[in-house]
Design an enzyme around this catalytic site. Structure first.
Site, PDB file in Angstrom:
ATOM      1  N   CYS A 360       0.816  -1.228   0.000  1.00 57.70           N
ATOM      2  CA  CYS A 360       0.000   0.000   0.000  1.00 57.70           C
ATOM      3  C   CYS A 360       0.845   1.271   0.000  1.00 57.70           C
ATOM      4  CB  CYS A 360      -0.883   0.070   1.239  1.00 57.70           C
ATOM      5  SG  CYS A 360      -1.878  -1.366   1.553  1.00 57.70           S
TER       6      CYS A 360
HETATM    7  O1  KQY Z   1      -4.467  -1.161   0.736  1.00 56.91           O
HETATM    8  C1  KQY Z   1      -3.944  -0.144   0.405  1.00 56.91           C
HETATM    9  N1  KQY Z   1      -3.474  -0.034  -0.812  1.00 56.91           N
HETATM   10  C2  KQY Z   1      -3.961   1.143   1.194  1.00 56.91           C
HETATM   11  C3  KQY Z   1      -4.450   1.136   2.563  1.00 56.91           C
HETATM   12  C4  KQY Z   1      -4.854   2.533   2.919  1.00 56.91           C
HETATM   13  C5  KQY Z   1      -5.324   2.662   4.278  1.00 56.91           C
HETATM   14  C6  KQY Z   1      -5.637   4.075   4.645  1.00 56.91           C
HETATM   15  N2  KQY Z   1      -5.663   4.275   6.033  1.00 56.91           N
END
Ligand code: KQY
Length: 381
Positions: A360
């Protein structure tokens, strides 16, 4: 109503011969953003900054890393990051480069372009995770402009973490997230597929249902399952039938076993053990600054931990570490799945506490010089 975006390219990527390559293909480098906000990251984000710096250092062993930092934090970030990591001034609201950065595209020529998706902080004012998000909305355009790459502006709200592709025409998606009305109210699956065909250059869809239990992104695919190669997927898994993740993973397993990819192949599925279950502690929750602008987090909340949320680097896999016994099992499995890569673990609990994982917070920049053939529709390969 979407405003005209004068700096964007006309047309669509697929119409112009561009497509999104697999993350496991060769990279030119990696982009990240620096965690700064004290209402999402405990203790004024210092522990998260140490974790992000360790991820950047691990990836920079394999490929160049650039990290976008708000000007006010530039000196502190520079002091915490290894000299191999480039610090770039870049305003942002939070630090999820996977979701707010560009999705890079390749073509049968040595250049890159990018898609700039619309972003609403994972659900907008009803159920989104923070507000405002206007600086995040501009990150993809800023990055592409810094790199002087062409930019397509997509007409839908979606995040990079909601998309996986095999680079050969197949997209892997979760319905819970991609078809969620909090992103694109009223949009049908057919319309969504049509837009993704145009903007990712894919021809075929594998839809899974629900994502990881209690994932605040509404089930990003990058926490549930990913391609490790064309025709090979790894899926987060638990054998504990009493765990709320069990049914979600079992259903995904069944759908993957029934699926074919864009070239008509069956999918080989590897089950990566789920860590934990893990929960936020009292002490962790106490370290967060109270705020009206950010989703509140409390002690005892189940964390959406998953080893699938790893990053492919050139010759490497940078995986999250959460929990000793399952860390070792997951690392062993990833070594078996990617024998030509070095698998490195980086402690990722501090990233998890902010709602995500290593995948992420990263965004690969494909190597435009890698030889590539444009994906073709099923049957035409
Ligand atoms: O899973 C993702 N690509 C991002 C997670 C974002 C979480 C925001 N608090």
């Amino acid at each position: 109503m979407n405003q005209p975006d004068l700096g964007a390219l006309p047309g669509t990527p697929a119409g112009d011969g561009w497509w999104m390559p697999g993350e496991f293909e060769a990279h030119e480098g990696c982009w990240m953003l620096w965690p700064e906000r004290p209402d999402n990251w405990r203790e004024r984000a210092r522990p998260a900054q140490a974790a992000f710096a360790a991820v950047a250092a691990a990836i920079s062993r394999f490929e160049p890393v650039r990290i976008g930092v708000s000007p006010a934090h530039a000196a502190a970030a520079r002091a915490q990051l290894p000299s191999s990591v480039a610090v770039v001034p870049l305003a942002h609201d939070d630090c999820w480069m996977r979701d707010v950065g560009p999705t890079y595209l390749v073509a049968e020529r040595p250049q890159l372009r990018g898609v700039h998706w619309r972003f609403n902080a994972w659900g907008g004012l009803e159920g989104g995770l923070y507000h405002p998000w206007d600086q995040d909305e501009r990150v993809a355009a800023e990055v592409l402009s810094l790199e002087a790459r062409g930019r397509y502006r997509a007409p839908i709200v979606i995040e990079g973490g909601a998309i996986h592709v095999d680079g050969q025409g197949t997209a892997l998606l979760a319905e819970e997230c991609v078809l969620n009305p909090n992103r694109n109210p009223g949009m049908t699956r057919e319309r969504m597929e049509a837009v993704l065909r145009d903007y990712l250059g894919v021809t075929h869809f594998i839809w899974l249902g629900l994502g990881v239990y209690n994932d605040e992104t509404d089930g990003h695919i990058d926490n549930l399952a990913c391609f490790v190669a064309p025709g090979k997927v790894c899926l987060t898994w638990t054998d504990d039938r009493a765990d709320p993740q069990y049914e979600r993973s079992r259903e995904a397993w069944e759908r993957l076993n029934e699926a074919r990819d864009a070239r008509g192949r069956r999918i080989e599925v590897a089950r990566l053990p789920m860590p934990g279950p893990l929960y936020m502690t009292e002490q962790e929750a106490r370290g967060l600054a109270p705020s009206e602008a950010c989703k509140p987090r409390s002690a005892g909340e189940r964390l959406a931990a998953s080893y699938v949320n790893f990053y492919f680097a050139n010759g490497g896999v940078v995986m999250p570490l959460f929990d000793a016994p399952t860390d070792a099992q997951a690392a062993e499995m990833l070594r078996g799945l990617c024998p030509e890569r070095e698998v490195i673990g980086v402690p990722a609990r501090e990233i998890l506490l902010g709602g995500g994982g290593i995948h992420c917070i990263t965004q690969q920049v494909p190597d435009p010089r890698a030889p590539r053939v444009r994906p073709t529709a099923r049957g035409a390969a």
